[in-house]
Design an enzyme around this catalytic site. Structure first.
Site, PDB file in Angstrom:
ATOM      1  N   LYS A  63      -4.777 -10.749   2.865  1.00 32.13           N
ATOM      2  CA  LYS A  63      -4.703  -9.411   3.458  1.00 32.13           C
ATOM      3  C   LYS A  63      -5.129  -8.400   2.398  1.00 32.13           C
ATOM      4  CE  LYS A  63      -1.349  -6.399   5.817  1.00 32.13           C
ATOM      5  NZ  LYS A  63       0.035  -6.326   6.353  1.00 32.13           N
ATOM      6  N   SER A  96       0.568  -5.338  10.999  1.00 38.14           N
ATOM      7  CA  SER A  96      -0.631  -4.883  10.327  1.00 38.14           C
ATOM      8  C   SER A  96      -1.481  -6.015   9.747  1.00 38.14           C
ATOM      9  CB  SER A  96      -0.263  -3.923   9.194  1.00 38.14           C
ATOM     10  OG  SER A  96       0.533  -4.595   8.226  1.00 38.14           O
ATOM     11  N   SER A 109       4.960  -6.982  10.608  1.00 40.96           N
ATOM     12  CA  SER A 109       3.510  -7.071  10.409  1.00 40.96           C
ATOM     13  C   SER A 109       2.970  -8.472  10.152  1.00 40.96           C
ATOM     14  CB  SER A 109       3.080  -6.157   9.256  1.00 40.96           C
ATOM     15  OG  SER A 109       3.118  -4.820   9.654  1.00 40.96           O
TER      16      SER A 109
END
Lengths: 67, 467
Positions: B78, B153, B177
């Site tokens: 990420k 996210s 997330s």
């Protein structure tokens, strides 16, 4: 859903936060402030004065070791 | 090579020299080229680095065998995980030129375990603002239907793993997330116990709620990844200085004897989930009963209490992190991030402390509820993924989410696929366990996953490309 505070009071909060917003941004956030009020109300459940917050800290073991 | 491999399967084949890490990496790179123009799951593909990592892994394995199950496995981070010498943008214009000097602790741990770095993955801006269409990179799209949302996210990780572009990836979780994208993309994702994985070098959203963790196709793969990511790190003030258990030790134990609690009111009345989600959860409870677990209902404070307390603390901490930029470069953020985060600057200090006091009360309530339970069950998301252009800006404040309860309390929680809804997209459930009881959490989730057929289906778009 309309916030309980007035737009003038809201403008004071925005100023205190140091934010520079356009009129459209201010209007958008003013409407959304309702959600902050709702969250704030929920965390104000009845509790005694002695009720502690969640944050804690610990001392590093190197400082608390008994020699 | 053909089809899709889990990390466990690839590791077995690599160990027997039946599969070359270079071949596997080239295969994943080809998939990225074919599909990521649609999915937008990568911000940056590090092709040269990937091939170099793969060749180094292959040479080492040929010489002395793999150093573990992650040696030679294609993997992505990420884009809030700092990677030395590689752009780390948080999907934001504000960090579009940010090249860290050092790896995050977990990035280094995973590199030491032998992963092949394929690139940096899309996120909601600074892990909070999305899906946004006004950022330098487009939002990731759901491989089960690219018109639909991935949740966030850790959106790129969810999409890339589900489509088989990588075998695993990192996520971060402050209100859900990791578990949200895992649920909507039909994969597995664990938010570990607070303090188990280092946060050092992961760009912060809210210090007391942020968790680093892995996402992969299966529960077993998450256990393998967590093994590499967990451990004490003095660079993270919240890091837990305790031994790391073997996360796969209980995988073969089955669900017999587990004490399972279901917080039925969370997903039946507090925030009613879709019929398919409900069917999935009930199917899992039936599985646990038939496997010899005990299942009983548990009553907790209404879901909105946990969610509201979590998000009040979240926006205040996030505002503190971003205060300087919000004051001076407000319009350089995307609209969703700046508007959501600005709310945190409008909360009084007294209200923040009241939230922290409420947090302690809720933590005590959770501890009491879990006293004689091993596993807690509720939903992970309310249903299938909505259309990506129909995600409301204030949605996270309008209806309480199911995942933030376990950010607030720090308990480990995993999202597991429970089938597919009327629209053909995945639905999921969430399991939680006591702090640092990840082996038991993996045990319950793996037992369920192994008994169900859901892991046999990949998104049609990815299957078509593979054919």
């Amino acid at each position: 859903m309309t916030p309980k505070i007035t737009e003038t009071e809201f403008a004071t909060l925005v100023k205190r936060a140091g934010l520079t917003l356009s009129d459209a941004q201010k209007a958008e956030l003013y409407k959304a402030y309702f959600y902050v009020e709702a969250m704030v109300e929920r965390v104000r459940t009845p509790r005694g004065r002695e009720a502690e917050p969640a944050h804690i800290f610990t001392f590093p073991p190197s400082l608390t070791k008994v020699s | 090579m053909e089809g899709f491999l889990t990390i466990a399967e690839a590791a077995r084949r690599i160990a027997t020299k039946d599969l070359s890490p270079v071949e596997l990496t080239r295969h994943c790179l080809a998939r990225i080229k074919a599909l990521d123009g649609t999915l937008n799951s990568f911000i940056r593909v590090t092709e040269e680095r990937a091939l170099a990592d793969a060749k180094a892994a292959e040479a080492a394995i040929m010489k002395s065998g793999p150093k573990g199950p992650l040696h030679g496995i294609p993997f992505g981070h990420k884009d809030i995980y700092c990677t030395a010498g590689i752009l780390t943008t948080a999907h934001s214009k504000l960090l579009k030129d940010h090249v860290p000097r050092e790896d995050a602790t977990t990035v280094k741990q995973l590199a030491d375990a032998g992963i092949v770095l394929m690139g940096k993955l899309a996120t909601h801006e600074f892990a909070f603002g999305g899906p946004s269409f006004d950022l330098p990179w487009p939002p990731a799209r759901n491989p089960w239907n690219p018109d639909h949302f991935t949740a966030g996210s850790s959106s790129g990780t969810g999409a890339a793993v589900a489509a088989g572009l990588i075998l695993g990836g990192t996520g971060s979780d402050t209100g859900g997330s990791i578990r949200g994208p895992a649920a909507l993309c039909g994969i597995a994702g664990i938010k570990p116990t607070y303090g188990l994985c280092s946060r050092a070098g992961v760009l912060p959203l809210a210090f007391s709620l942020d968790h680093a963790g892995p996402m992969a196709w299966t529960v077993e793969d998450c256990a393998i990844l967590l093994q590499a990511m967990a451990g004490y790190d003095p660079a993270d003030p919240a890091s837990a200085d305790r031994p790391v258990p073997d996360f796969r030790a209980e995988l073969a134990t089955g669900a017999k004897g587990l004490r399972v609690g279901v917080v039925r009111h969370f997903h039946e009345t507090d925030h009613r989930v879709s019929d398919a989600t409900l069917v999935g959860i009930e199917g899992a409870l039936d599985f646990f009963r038939k496997s010899g677990a005990t299942v009983r209902d548990v009553s907790l404070a209404p879901l909105v209490e946990w969610h509201g307390c979590n998000f009040l603390i979240l926006v205040v901490e996030a505002f503190a992190v971003h205060e300087q930029w919000l004051r001076t470069q407000f319009n350089d953020y995307g609209e969703l991030l700046r508007d959501r985060m600005a709310l945190g600057g409008l909360v009084s200090g007294a209200d923040h402390v009241q939230a922290l006091r409420r947090r302690r009360e809720l933590c005590a309530e959770m501890a009491a509820a879990m006293e004689d339970l091993d596993i807690l069950v509720t939903a992970s998301q309310p249903g299938e993924a909505p259309r990506i252009d129909a995600v409301p800006k204030w949605g996270m404040f309008e209806k309480p989410g199911f995942t933030s309860t376990f950010n607030l309390t720090g308990y480990p929680a995993i999202s597991v696929c429970t089938g597919y809804g009327a629209g053909g997209l995945p639905v999921a459930m969430q399991l939680a366990a006591k702090p640092f009881q990840e082996p038991t959490l993996f045990r319950a989730a793996h037992a369920y996953e192994q008994a169900m057929p859901w892991r046999k289906t990949r998104p049609a778009l990815a299957v078509k490309e593979a054919a």
